[in-house]
Enzyme design. Structure first.
Site, mmCIF file in Angstrom:
data_model
loop_
_atom_site.group_PDB
_atom_site.id
_atom_site.type_symbol
_atom_site.label_atom_id
_atom_site.label_comp_id
_atom_site.label_asym_id
_atom_site.label_seq_id
_atom_site.Cartn_x
_atom_site.Cartn_y
_atom_site.Cartn_z
ATOM 1 N N THR A 1 -26.505 -41.551 -44.890
ATOM 2 C CA THR A 1 -26.318 -41.343 -46.330
ATOM 3 C C THR A 1 -26.448 -39.882 -46.760
ATOM 4 O O THR A 1 -25.771 -39.446 -47.697
ATOM 5 C CB THR A 1 -27.323 -42.241 -47.080
ATOM 6 N N ASN B 1 -24.419 -50.075 -51.144
ATOM 7 C CA ASN B 1 -22.961 -50.118 -50.980
ATOM 8 C C ASN B 1 -22.498 -51.519 -50.653
ATOM 9 O O ASN B 1 -23.218 -52.300 -50.032
ATOM 10 C CB ASN B 1 -22.507 -49.134 -49.880
ATOM 11 N N ILE C 1 -18.866 -51.829 -49.491
ATOM 12 C CA ILE C 1 -17.503 -51.352 -49.243
ATOM 13 C C ILE C 1 -16.646 -52.495 -48.705
ATOM 14 O O ILE C 1 -15.463 -52.601 -49.033
ATOM 15 C CB ILE C 1 -17.534 -50.176 -48.226
ATOM 16 N N THR D 1 -27.777 -51.206 -42.802
ATOM 17 C CA THR D 1 -28.402 -51.209 -44.132
ATOM 18 C C THR D 1 -29.208 -52.489 -44.393
ATOM 19 O O THR D 1 -28.996 -53.522 -43.761
ATOM 20 C CB THR D 1 -27.327 -51.051 -45.216
ATOM 21 N N GLY E 1 -30.420 -44.680 -47.168
ATOM 22 C CA GLY E 1 -31.048 -43.486 -47.727
ATOM 23 C C GLY E 1 -32.558 -43.503 -47.536
ATOM 24 O O GLY E 1 -33.107 -44.410 -46.896
ATOM 25 N N CYS F 1 -22.771 -55.744 -40.589
ATOM 26 C CA CYS F 1 -22.312 -55.403 -41.948
ATOM 27 C C CYS F 1 -22.801 -56.460 -42.925
ATOM 28 O O CYS F 1 -22.519 -57.642 -42.748
ATOM 29 C CB CYS F 1 -20.792 -55.314 -42.023
ATOM 30 N N ASN G 1 -16.768 -47.063 -33.797
ATOM 31 C CA ASN G 1 -17.458 -48.275 -34.243
ATOM 32 C C ASN G 1 -16.413 -49.365 -34.492
ATOM 33 O O ASN G 1 -15.365 -49.117 -35.086
ATOM 34 C CB ASN G 1 -18.252 -47.960 -35.516
HETATM 35 O O1 RRO Z 1 -18.170 -51.503 -45.166
HETATM 36 C C1 RRO Z 1 -19.306 -51.874 -45.529
HETATM 37 O O2 RRO Z 1 -19.513 -52.493 -46.589
HETATM 38 C C2 RRO Z 1 -20.489 -51.640 -44.700
HETATM 39 C C3 RRO Z 1 -20.527 -51.844 -43.344
HETATM 40 BR BR1 RRO Z 1 -19.000 -52.285 -42.365
HETATM 41 C C4 RRO Z 1 -21.757 -51.728 -42.652
HETATM 42 O O3 RRO Z 1 -21.862 -51.915 -41.435
HETATM 43 N N1 RRO Z 1 -22.851 -51.403 -43.362
HETATM 44 C C5 RRO Z 1 -22.818 -51.189 -44.686
HETATM 45 O O4 RRO Z 1 -23.844 -50.899 -45.302
HETATM 46 N N2 RRO Z 1 -21.613 -51.323 -45.358
#
Ligand code: RRO
Length: 313
Positions: free
Chosen positions: A265, A68, A70, A192, A216, A129, A98
């Site tokens: 996940t 991901n 995000i 992650t 995952g 992140c 969080n």
């Molecule tokens: O939002 C994200 O892209 C994200 C966050 Br804040 C995080 O702490 N861990 C992640 O895998 N994605």
């Protein structure tokens, strides 16, 4: 059977929570999941202002894992308080909020504002992140900065303060020691793992930011090793996270030293996974004739002097 545990001044009814970013703000699954059967909900990271996050595509599937990017998309702390917290307050489970930020001051501002609200039982601080340029890993891979954030936040709250660590460092145990000394009550291990997926035909990365965070079952062995390292380094509680899909996975985390776990996940496949993990842990403990699920914590039968980690600690 005792299933719960206490962190600082807060009692959790069991040792299974749902992980940040995988359960929204608790309202999307209101008709699907009996959250009263969970130890708690960790909400999606909040920043001061709302964020749209990264451009698409921002999720890609890989064998046994999800990638991901995000980019910290979230509604911002003010909308959270107005639109999400009233519902969260009605739930019979612990609410851990969080927080993510791009400056030390922003962490403090968000926490201070949340501190003035009812219905929040603790804070998990995201210094890990992998998908934002400012903050994120630039904090979480710097031990001094991670400790500074922890001590600044410690001064602002008497609620449980949990620091979520990244696996993308050489010695995660050193970060755990630093945040413990700065006043953290617990650590979450792990966020992650930096990963990448490529489309051979288009020659393009599968997500817009090129790299992303892998989660995952693919990362469970990494997470177990990181939890083990942290458990060998500090005596504060650890929330074990990484690829948990069933009770047996969760029990492995307890054995290597986690006091509790978070299911992440797997919620995207079935948001009831956390509940079935909690039930499965309880029946395992019963089958083993234990009086307390906590009796499993840190009971791995390993010869410590055989661990190659030992020379780093
Ligand atoms: O939002 C994200 O892209 C994200 C966050 Br804040 C995080 O702490 N861990 C992640 O895998 N994605």
């Amino acid at each position: 059977m005792k299933t719960g545990f206490v962190l600082r001044n807060v009692e959790f009814k069991n040792r299974v929570l749902v992980a940040s970013g995988t359960f929204g703000y608790g309202d999307e699954t209101r008709d699907l999941v009996d959250v009263a059967k969970l130890g708690g909900i960790v909400t999606k990271s909040l920043s001061w202002k709302p964020r749209d996050g990264n451009p698409p595509p921002r999720i890609a599937e890989t064998p046994s894992g999800m990638l991901n990017s995000i980019g910290l998309a979230n509604i911002g702390v003010h909308a959270f308080i107005e639109k999400k917290l009233p519902y969260l307050r009605t739930l019979d489970t612990r609410i851990i909020v969080n927080i993510a930020a791009s400056s030390v001051q922003e962490y403090c501002d968000v926490l201070a504002l949340l501190e003035s609200q009812n219905g929040i039982h603790g804070f998990e601080i995201n210094v890990s992140c992998p998908n934002v340029k400012e903050g994120g890993l630039s904090f979480g891979t710097n031990c001094d900065l991670t400790a500074e954030i922890t001590s600044r936040l410690r001064a602002l709250t008497d609620k449980p303060l949990i620091i979520k660590l990244t696996p993308n460092v050489t010695h995660i145990g050193q970060f755990a020691v630093a945040v413990k000394e700065a006043g953290a009550d617990a650590v979450s291990v792990i966020n992650t793992v930096i990963g990448m997926a490529v489309n051979a035909k288009t020659r393009k990365p599968k997500i817009s930011t090129v790299t992303g965070g892998l989660s995952g079952p693919a990362i469970k062995p990494i997470a177990l090793a990181k939890v083990y390292e942290v458990a060998q380094s500090v005596d504060i509680p650890i929330f074990g996270i990484g690829g948990i899909t069933n009770a047996e996975d969760a029990i492995e985390f307890l054995l290597v030293g986690a006091s509790a776990v978070q299911v992440g996940t797997a919620n995207f496949i079935d948001p009831r996974t956390g509940v079935s993990v909690a039930e499965g842990i309880e029946s395992f403990a019963r089958d083993q004739a234990l009086g307390d699920v906590g009796d499993l914590v840190g009971t791995l039968k390993a010869k410590k002097d055989m661990s190659v980690l030992q020379s780093w600690l």
